[in-house]
Write an enzyme that holds these catalytic residues in place. Structure first.
Site, short mmCIF file in Angstrom:
data_model
loop_
_atom_site.label_atom_id
_atom_site.label_comp_id
_atom_site.label_asym_id
_atom_site.label_seq_id
_atom_site.Cartn_x
_atom_site.Cartn_y
_atom_site.Cartn_z
N ARG A 181 0.82 -1.22 0.00
CA ARG A 181 0.00 0.00 0.00
C ARG A 181 0.85 1.26 0.00
O ARG A 181 0.39 2.32 -0.46
CB ARG A 181 -0.98 -0.02 1.18
CG ARG A 181 -2.15 -0.97 0.96
CD ARG A 181 -3.10 -0.93 2.14
NE ARG A 181 -2.46 -1.42 3.34
CZ ARG A 181 -2.49 -2.68 3.76
NH1 ARG A 181 -3.18 -3.58 3.08
NH2 ARG A 181 -1.86 -3.04 4.85
N GLU B 287 5.99 -9.27 16.59
CA GLU B 287 5.45 -9.78 17.86
C GLU B 287 5.78 -11.27 17.98
O GLU B 287 6.25 -11.74 19.01
CB GLU B 287 3.94 -9.54 17.91
CG GLU B 287 3.35 -9.67 19.30
CD GLU B 287 1.84 -9.44 19.30
OE1 GLU B 287 1.23 -9.57 20.36
OE2 GLU B 287 1.28 -9.15 18.21
#
Lengths: 171, 171
Positions: free
Chosen positions: B59, B96
């Site tokens: 994007r 994460e």
């Protein structure tokens, strides 16, 4: 400025052995060459009342979004399966080995919207044909398909059949 | 026109349970909203002598290429591992769970080139920080980092540390 084709770099054996990849990053890096591409496409389509430019992930985003902004049109992404977050319609098409699926948001177009479909390059044409069919499924009006590079020996134009195609550079 | 934030759509549980995804496709689809974003960024950077806009896959390509073309700058893609065809430098960073790697062509910038780094959104900031470090590895001059959406509660701005950040919309 030198010719646009001077900004397309041949990369042997990418993404796999025996393929000569046409790398457009030198063209994108040169603001003159990039502007020339955009101005050429803008002149072609500025009077065609384009509502939306649809670009195919990922390099089609680069060509498509700059053109959409220049034309004062909206930009609509066509993506690989699972990448678009909202409700989608999808189309699966055959590759040389296996298959691939592309998707578009189901609210991307209303019936009759005038759409220009763009990508950086047409090879065998399978992805562009599937994208054109997705646009048709939403009853939008596909005005043209535009690419920067056409690899003529792979006969993508034949694959597209009655769909229109404009290419800036042919090999 | 209504506010830009009206064009950002919340998608619950995408890409996974518990995450509310900020979908920018309604903003891209609206030529007015898309133009407003581009004009705002253009006004901010038009006098900053930007040589190149670097956009992060995928994007970031949409925001970056339109802005590069408007600024008269070149466009440089930063991609996931294995996607760029020429010689690259890469950087692996922690997520994460696990890690990710991004790459840039080794000839993307010359020392001192003035670079604007853009993406659609900053969440935890790991990818943008890695991209900023890649630009630094090529001795280019990172002028600013610009995003459309900043998810403040994920503290990406803290992750970026001394790197600059401009965001159009904050949540």
């Amino acid at each position: 400025m030198s010719s646009l084709s001077d900004y397309i770099r041949d990369i042997p054996d990418f993404p796999k052995k025996g393929i000569i990849f046409k790398d457009i990053t030198p063209l994108l890096k040169s603001h003159q060459a990039f502007s020339t591409v955009m101005n050429t496409l803008y002149e072609l389509y500025k009077n065609k009342k384009i509502d939306y430019v649809a670009g195919i992930e990922s390099r089609g985003f680069i060509i498509g979004s700059a053109l959409a902004n220049k034309l004062g049109a909206g930009f609509v992404p066509i993506r690989k399966k699972g990448k678009l977050p909202y409700k989608t319609i999808s189309l699966t098409y055959d590759l040389e080995y296996g298959s691939d699926t592309i998707e578009i948001h189901e609210d991307a177009f209303a019936p009759g919207d005038r759409v220009l479909l763009v990508d950086d390059l047409i090879a065998t044409g399978g992805t562009l044909k599937a994208a054109a069919e997705l646009i048709g499924k939403l009853d939008a009006n596909l005005i043209d398909i535009a690419v920067v590079v056409e690899l003529c020996f792979l006969k993508g134009r034949e694959t597209l059949g009655s769909y229109p195609l404009y290419s800036l550079l042919t090999y």
